[in-house]
Write an enzyme that holds these catalytic residues in place. Structure first.
Site, PDB file in Angstrom:
ATOM      1  N   GLU A  57     107.255  47.224  12.336  1.00  0.00           N
ATOM      2  CA  GLU A  57     107.320  48.835  12.445  1.00  0.00           C
ATOM      3  C   GLU A  57     107.819  49.208  11.075  1.00  0.00           C
ATOM      4  O   GLU A  57     108.577  48.307  10.457  1.00  0.00           O
ATOM      5  CB  GLU A  57     108.382  49.470  13.510  1.00  0.00           C
ATOM      6  CG  GLU A  57     107.899  48.842  14.888  1.00  0.00           C
ATOM      7  CD  GLU A  57     108.682  49.442  16.138  1.00  0.00           C
ATOM      8  OE1 GLU A  57     109.513  50.356  15.920  1.00  0.00           O
ATOM      9  OE2 GLU A  57     108.996  48.601  16.948  1.00  0.00           O
ATOM     10  N   GLU A  97     109.478  60.450  16.015  1.00  0.00           N
ATOM     11  CA  GLU A  97     110.347  60.215  17.282  1.00  0.00           C
ATOM     12  C   GLU A  97     111.742  60.581  17.179  1.00  0.00           C
ATOM     13  O   GLU A  97     112.373  60.559  15.860  1.00  0.00           O
ATOM     14  CB  GLU A  97     110.258  58.722  17.517  1.00  0.00           C
ATOM     15  CG  GLU A  97     111.331  58.050  18.678  1.00  0.00           C
ATOM     16  CD  GLU A  97     111.220  56.611  18.560  1.00  0.00           C
ATOM     17  OE1 GLU A  97     110.616  55.879  17.903  1.00  0.00           O
ATOM     18  OE2 GLU A  97     112.201  56.070  19.588  1.00  0.00           O
TER      19      GLU A  97
END
Ligand code: NAG
Ligand code: NAG
Ligand code: NAG
Ligand code: NAG
Ligand code: NAG
Length: 458
Positions: free
Chosen positions: A253, A372
């Site tokens: 990520e 997010e």
């Protein structure tokens, strides 16, 4: 080398005499014929000679990870001592530590690992040219802007405050409590699954028909979301590269996040560059940046966990959009490492070795891009992206553009994006655009929203 190449033959246009030495000068007028002859001879031997040179160069520059320990560490993995430290104008400190003694050296699978120093690569198609056309680009991080980088052979490590370190520690414990506070990938497409974790998403995915991916990339706007509860919440924009299911979920990520509690004392309200990985679905193996043995950093300029230049919504409203505040991120599988190699703005930053993983060793099955939030309560007044809805478009809304994936033959492709998880579109939404034309942003999407404490965001 240069001088010795310039012999008698210089007068012969186009003569290729790279492999001749000055002794060949005596050749005189027979030069042309001899060049042909010598070329034939040397074509055979030059390959071998280049290999020898490469091997010599490699052994000269070969750097092996070596685990550093001293009495302060109490058995915990640590970096070696700084060779130099720099104060950055935002008040933070960057320690330059020997590349061999970075924390990755403590990973059991990386004992004696030879660090792969990679050439900088242009993974993002024609972007280098686009960037070259623009004048005087400022590095998005203050450390590189103000100090240039760490001395050769060392890498920059963001010094964390004691409070942040304690938070990191608590964070590790929270993993075991099944409520991860870091970026959790959305998984199999459902917003309901995302909701279970209490995180809020606005995320898109790549077509699953491709099956196996060898990488992903995008150009990210870097924005300044507002964090309602700075003691807990974060808001981010990132890409996920994942493989496996359940406890075998493995991820790579990378992106930026505004996470004041983690970045106390270093521009806490600014977005910070981060990388993250897990090999056990966030239960305990893996971490941010260089906080645990895993990611191997090779760049001496980029600071993982360091803040980034960004544009606020207020500035965008004034039309003060700045392309310098974009970063291009790509992660590509490199079988010569083997591992997942990270480039930011065409600079190789480092890699996640395949040996960290159980399911992500050679290819990924899921790619995701988006925003997010980790809320402390729902509803929350924390914003996502720039705080504008996608419908506001450029330059107000946050985006990721030129979204690409690499297929298993390592060919970069415009990603045909699909909606994957939007927890509550009234609050944080996504709008996918496909221009089909790479020079015109290719595949891209706007995302984000203001959040709010009213009923719309419940
Ligand atoms: C995703 O969920 C659907 C429906 O629940 C299921 O059929 C599919 O196999 C799942 N895909 C993966 C990769 O788990
Ligand atoms: C967000 O809401 C909290 C109350 O829950 C309040 O204390 C805070 O000031 C608000 N922040 C912003 C940026 O609106
Ligand atoms: C996944 O791993 C956690 C932590 O190791 C464990 O508690 C849990 O039972 C595992 N779940 C499954 C389905 O194996
Ligand atoms: C980084 O890359 C982005 C995207 O190509 C570009 O807009 C930006 O100007 C670059 N910044 C620097 C400092 O090179
Ligand atoms: C979210 O975005 C989509 C795509 O642009 C749009 O069709 C939809 O109406 C939006 N939803 C809300 C609640 O604004």
């Amino acid at each position: 080398m240069e001088a010795s190449r310039r012999g008698v033959c210089d007068t012969i246009p186009g003569a290729r005499i790279r492999h001749l030495y000055s002794s060949w000068v005596v050749i005189g007028t027979y030069c042309i014929r001899l060049v042909i002859l010598v070329t034939i001879i040397f074509v055979g031997s030059s390959q071998g000679r280049e290999l020898t040179q490469a091997a010599t160069a490699a052994s000269r520059h070969e750097r092996r990870l070596e685990a550093y320990t001293d009495s302060r560490s109490n058995g915990a993995p640590m970096h070696g001592p700084a060779v130099q430290s720099f104060r950055v104008s935002d008040g933070s400190w960057v320690d330059c530590i020997p590349i061999e003694q970075q924390i990755a050296a403590h990973h059991p699978a990386l004992q004696d690992h030879i660090i792969r120093m990679q050439e900088s690569s242009s993974t993002h198609l024609n972007l280098q040219q686009q960037n070259a056309d623009r004048q005087s680009l400022l590095h998005p991080q203050r450390f590189a802007r103000e100090h240039g980088g760490c001395p050769e052979g060392s890498i920059p490590v963001q010094r964390m405050s004691t409070d942040s370190k304690q938070l990191s520690l608590r964070k590790q414990q929270q993993y075991h409590r099944r409520h991860p506070r870091h970026s959790k990938h959305v998984g199999n497409g459902s917003a309901a699954a995302a909701n279970d974790l209490g995180h809020l998403y606005a995320v898109v995915g790549a077509p699953e028909t491709v099956g196996a991916y060898a990488g992903a990339g995008a150009i990210f706007s870097v924005n300044g979301p507002v964090i309602g509860d700075p003691s807990y919440e974060f808001s981010l924009s990132q890409l996920w590269i994942a493989a496996g299911n359940g406890n075998n979920t493995n991820t790579v990520e990378v992106g930026w996040q505004t996470y004041p509690a983690l970045h106390q004392g270093d521009n806490p309200l600014a977005p910070h560059l981060f990388v993250y990985w897990t090999s056990d679905d966030y239960h305990g193996i893996g971490c941010y940046n260089l906080e645990c043995p895993g990611f191997v950093q090779t760049s001496n300029t980029w600071v993982l966990g360091g803040s980034l230049a960004y544009t606020t919504l207020a500035e965008e409203t004034q039309n003060e959009f700045n392309y310098d505040d974009e970063i291009s991120i790509s992660v590509v599988f490199d079988s010569t490492i083997p591992g997942w190699s990270l480039s930011i703005n065409e600079t190789n930053v480092g890699y996640w070795p395949s040996s960290l993983y159980t399911t992500l060793q050679t290819s990924a099955d899921t790619l995701e891009w988006g925003g997010e939030i980790a809320p402390s309560t729902i509803p929350t007044n924390t914003s996502m992206g720039s705080g504008a809805f996608p419908s506001a478009g450029f330059p107000l809304a946050a985006y990721q553009r030129n979204v690409i994936f690499y297929d298993s033959a390592l060919t970069p492709m415009n990603a045909d994006l699909s909606l994957l998880g939007v927890t509550n579109a009234n609050c944080y939404n996504v709008s996918i655009q496909q221009s089909g034309d790479f020079a015109n942003w290719g595949s891209y999407f706007f995302f984000g929203g203001p959040g709010g404490l009213d009923s719309a965001c419940v």
